[in-house]
Every structure is written in C-alpha cells, then in structure tokens.
Scaffold this motif. Sequence first.
Motif, mmCIF file in Angstrom:
data_model
loop_
_atom_site.group_PDB
_atom_site.id
_atom_site.type_symbol
_atom_site.label_atom_id
_atom_site.label_comp_id
_atom_site.label_asym_id
_atom_site.label_seq_id
_atom_site.Cartn_x
_atom_site.Cartn_y
_atom_site.Cartn_z
ATOM 1 N N ALA A 256 -72.166 30.364 42.078
ATOM 2 C CA ALA A 256 -71.781 30.202 43.572
ATOM 3 C C ALA A 256 -71.630 31.481 44.159
ATOM 4 C CB ALA A 256 -70.610 29.232 43.828
ATOM 5 N N ALA A 257 -70.936 32.453 43.624
ATOM 6 C CA ALA A 257 -70.583 33.662 43.728
ATOM 7 C C ALA A 257 -72.112 34.613 44.325
ATOM 8 C CB ALA A 257 -69.721 34.708 42.858
ATOM 9 N N GLN A 258 -72.942 34.277 43.430
ATOM 10 C CA GLN A 258 -74.230 35.005 43.607
ATOM 11 C C GLN A 258 -74.849 34.604 44.892
ATOM 12 O OE1 GLN A 258 -76.599 34.159 40.306
ATOM 13 N NE2 GLN A 258 -75.685 35.746 38.945
ATOM 14 N N ASP A 259 -74.587 33.140 45.394
ATOM 15 C CA ASP A 259 -75.325 32.605 46.530
ATOM 16 C C ASP A 259 -74.600 33.031 47.714
ATOM 17 O OD1 ASP A 259 -77.064 31.213 45.273
ATOM 18 O OD2 ASP A 259 -75.959 29.420 45.013
ATOM 19 N N TRP A 260 -73.333 33.087 47.624
ATOM 20 C CA TRP A 260 -72.699 33.793 48.826
ATOM 21 C C TRP A 260 -72.969 35.022 48.947
ATOM 22 C CZ3 TRP A 260 -70.469 30.342 52.105
ATOM 23 C CH2 TRP A 260 -70.284 29.002 51.466
ATOM 24 N N ARG A 261 -73.180 35.882 48.126
ATOM 25 C CA ARG A 261 -73.349 37.214 48.297
ATOM 26 C C ARG A 261 -74.871 37.258 48.669
ATOM 27 N NH1 ARG A 261 -71.146 41.970 47.231
ATOM 28 N NH2 ARG A 261 -72.611 43.842 47.004
ATOM 29 N N ALA A 262 -75.646 36.591 48.357
ATOM 30 C CA ALA A 262 -77.124 36.666 48.896
ATOM 31 C C ALA A 262 -77.009 36.164 50.432
ATOM 32 C CB ALA A 262 -77.976 35.646 48.069
ATOM 33 N N GLY A 263 -76.320 35.306 50.664
ATOM 34 C CA GLY A 263 -76.201 34.928 52.079
ATOM 35 C C GLY A 263 -75.669 36.045 52.788
ATOM 36 N N GLY A 264 -74.646 36.795 52.532
ATOM 37 C CA GLY A 264 -74.095 38.096 53.376
ATOM 38 C C GLY A 264 -74.983 39.141 53.354
ATOM 39 N N GLU A 265 -75.860 39.378 52.003
ATOM 40 C CA GLU A 265 -76.987 40.563 52.253
ATOM 41 C C GLU A 265 -78.177 40.136 52.554
ATOM 42 O OE1 GLU A 265 -76.151 43.501 51.330
ATOM 43 O OE2 GLU A 265 -74.160 43.048 50.386
ATOM 44 N N GLN A 266 -78.376 38.715 52.917
ATOM 45 C CA GLN A 266 -79.676 38.253 53.759
ATOM 46 C C GLN A 266 -80.658 38.438 52.669
ATOM 47 O OE1 GLN A 266 -80.129 40.198 57.598
ATOM 48 N NE2 GLN A 266 -78.469 38.878 58.559
ATOM 49 N N THR A 267 -80.301 38.091 51.502
ATOM 50 C CA THR A 267 -81.506 37.848 50.592
ATOM 51 C C THR A 267 -81.775 36.262 49.888
ATOM 52 O OG1 THR A 267 -79.949 38.036 48.729
ATOM 53 C CG2 THR A 267 -81.299 40.252 49.558
ATOM 54 N N LEU A 268 -81.194 35.499 50.829
ATOM 55 C CA LEU A 268 -81.630 34.038 50.702
ATOM 56 C C LEU A 268 -82.948 33.834 50.976
ATOM 57 C CD1 LEU A 268 -78.319 32.350 51.745
ATOM 58 C CD2 LEU A 268 -79.216 32.351 49.297
ATOM 59 N N GLN A 269 -83.615 32.843 50.560
ATOM 60 C CA GLN A 269 -85.097 32.412 51.293
ATOM 61 C C GLN A 269 -85.145 32.304 52.795
ATOM 62 O OE1 GLN A 269 -86.757 29.036 49.304
ATOM 63 N NE2 GLN A 269 -88.778 29.812 49.735
ATOM 64 N N PHE A 270 -84.122 31.627 53.263
ATOM 65 C CA PHE A 270 -84.010 31.568 54.612
ATOM 66 C C PHE A 270 -84.400 32.839 55.272
ATOM 67 C CE2 PHE A 270 -82.063 31.860 58.859
ATOM 68 C CZ PHE A 270 -82.466 30.649 59.235
ATOM 69 N N PHE A 271 -83.966 34.012 54.751
ATOM 70 C CA PHE A 271 -83.921 35.191 55.556
ATOM 71 C C PHE A 271 -85.289 35.862 55.311
ATOM 72 C CE2 PHE A 271 -79.360 34.726 55.174
ATOM 73 C CZ PHE A 271 -79.128 34.589 56.666
ATOM 74 N N ASP A 272 -86.267 35.365 54.769
ATOM 75 C CA ASP A 272 -87.773 35.904 54.570
ATOM 76 C C ASP A 272 -88.341 35.375 55.911
ATOM 77 O OD1 ASP A 272 -87.317 36.888 52.161
ATOM 78 O OD2 ASP A 272 -87.939 34.863 51.093
#
Length: 381
Positions: A256-272
């Motif tokens: 979960a920590a990795q996912d929350w950080r990815a959200g903040g850093e805009q590296t989730l797939q949504f931000f492609d």
Amino acid sequence: MEAQLNSLIDAVRAAAADGRTLRLRGGGTKDFWGQSLTGNVLDTRAYQGIVSYEPSELVVTARCGTPLAELEAALADKGQCLAFEPPHFGPGATVGGMVAAGLSGPARATAGAVRDFVLGARFINGLGEHLTFGGQVMKNVAGYDVSRLMAGSWGTLGLITEVSLKVLPVAPAEATLMCGGLPQKTALDLLHRWGGQPLPLNASAWVRDTTVQPVADYLFVRLRGAVAAVQSATTRMTADAVAQGAQVTVMNNAEAAQDWRAGGEQTLQFFDAPSPDACLWRLSLPQTAPVLDLPYATYIEWQGAQRWLWAPAMAAVPLRELAQSVGGHATLFRASATHAELDKIAGVNTPLDAVQDRIQQQLQKQFDPKGVFATGRLHPL
C-alpha cells in the motif's frame, strides 16, 4: 557555506543592476509546471545541508539546496516525517523547491499543506537583501506571515535560502482499505460521512480501473493513528463500505505504501497520458463538491478536494467554468508532450480577477521592485 550564500546574493544583485531576470532552480524536477521558463538559471544546489534538527522539539532547519531525499532520510532515522508528503517528481528534488512549489501528497486533506508546516524562512529578495522571517516555534509571528507566503510562490517573490519546518512522529499504526465496486458518488458520500466522524482517516483515492474487464471502481482509504483507533476504524469503515455493496480488502502495508507514493509522485498508470495531445488537469474543489459531469476519466484525492483528469488544452474554458460553479478552480498541471507552449496560451492557472491581480502585482513590487524574479511562471505577462 558562507561563500555559496554570498554567491547567490551577488547573482541577484548583479541581475537587479543589469535589468536581467533569473529563474531559480534546484533539481529541476518541476520544470514541467508553469507558464514559461524564462530568465537565466540560478542553481541553488550548492547551498545545501541540514542546519539543525531537534527531534524532541519536532523542528528541522535546512538550506534550500538540500536534497529532499536526504532530509526525509534524516527524519525517518528518528521515526519522524514530513506529514504533508511532498512529491519529488524526480531524484533531484530539493528542500527549497519543495517549499517554493507548495505541493502536497495524499495526506494533504487531513495533515495540512506545506505552508502549514513552515515555521520560518530566510530568503533573498529582488534587491539582494537577505531577510529573515519567523523562527523555529509555532507562535512567533508578528505582522505579516511572510515565511508561509513563500510556500507556493514558485520563486517569483524571492530565493528561499533556509527554511525551518515542523515535523511529526510517524504514526504507530496504519491500515489501507481497498473498497472495490463503489461508484464515484457512493464513494464521495462515504468519505463525507467518515470525515464528520472521529476516525483516523488520513488519505483517500478513488479511481475507475479500465485495464480490467469488466471495468471496476475502487476507493482506497488510509488510516493512521493509535493502534486501537486504527483497529476500531478498520472494522467500522469496512462495515460501512460493505453495506454500500463494496468488497473490502485490508492491503499489505508495504504494498500500500508503494501505491500511495506512486499516487503522489504521479507514476500510477492513470498518470500516463492517454494521447499525445492530452494535458493533465488538476481541479481544486471543496471536499463536498458533487460528482462533476465530465467526459473524462477522473482520479480523486483529498476526500474529494483534488480531482485529476486528462483533457485537451481546448477544454480550459468549460473545465474552469465547471470548477468555478462549485467553488473551485482548474489548473493545467502538465501540458501535452507534443505542443506544450500552445497548450499554455489559455493560462496554466485560472486568470485572476481585478482584485487578485492588484494584490499579486503589489506583492511582486514589494518583494521584487526591479523584476528580477518576474518570470511569468504563474500567469502570462
């Protein structure tokens, strides 16, 4: 470090004397943001280092060029953190850039923004004067709270040289609930209900996953606080979500920590970017704003207060009108990869009204009378 500081002061004074503009830059991880990047680059990274850190007092003071990762590592070593979870957007992020950008991560809605944690700051104004405002305690403000004004100024008012920040202990307990099958309205209604209750709700994110079939809606909520409070809230909020038809899973904290950080850093797939001409828009709204009638996929954070979407630059007017109709505003956060400068013609930020523009101009005049930092990054010149 005295020589490095004097070099920055001399550079500002020389620019003021010559009528040149300067672009303040640390690691450059946020160069994508703003109207235009004009002016001679003044690199701040040489002036770095943690000046003082008092874990028992929950205060740290660092120079502008200090790598943000270095500061966070020093805090983590003492079981403390920056509660607003600032995004890095790259390995070179600096403390000065963090404050100047004023951007916060997933916990913003409950923990507060960058400016809420700024206790004091030193900065160089447009005349090359090295000024000090605030201090290292919460109740130290007399007159204008200039140190917090620097947060989110994007280097247009002065060069932050040193900043004192309030830090917090890492929460003793944490849990992330993944609630599948909750449509946007139901998710927002739940978040608003939970927000009015004494629950350790720390962060939230809602997204529609289009990579699976059938398409699925997910609400993620993160709880942080005392062990008993998190355990009790997990049971209660799970029951609430299940009652609305959700399938609830308590995630592994490390994942979960990795996912929350990815959200903040805009590296989730949504931000492609979904297409070459798509721009990333940020809608800043009241938390209680309803579901907006938009033809674009949306990623929602901050219990409804921050909503991201990909849309072409030509959608600026309708997006801003819609955001304003519910009491918010829209920002072009990332321009397209193909024609960034054309995208920004409509303005990265919502245009200021007459009163706001006058205030902005007067502030600029007081801090930077010769226009050394007038880069036009916030609004078109």
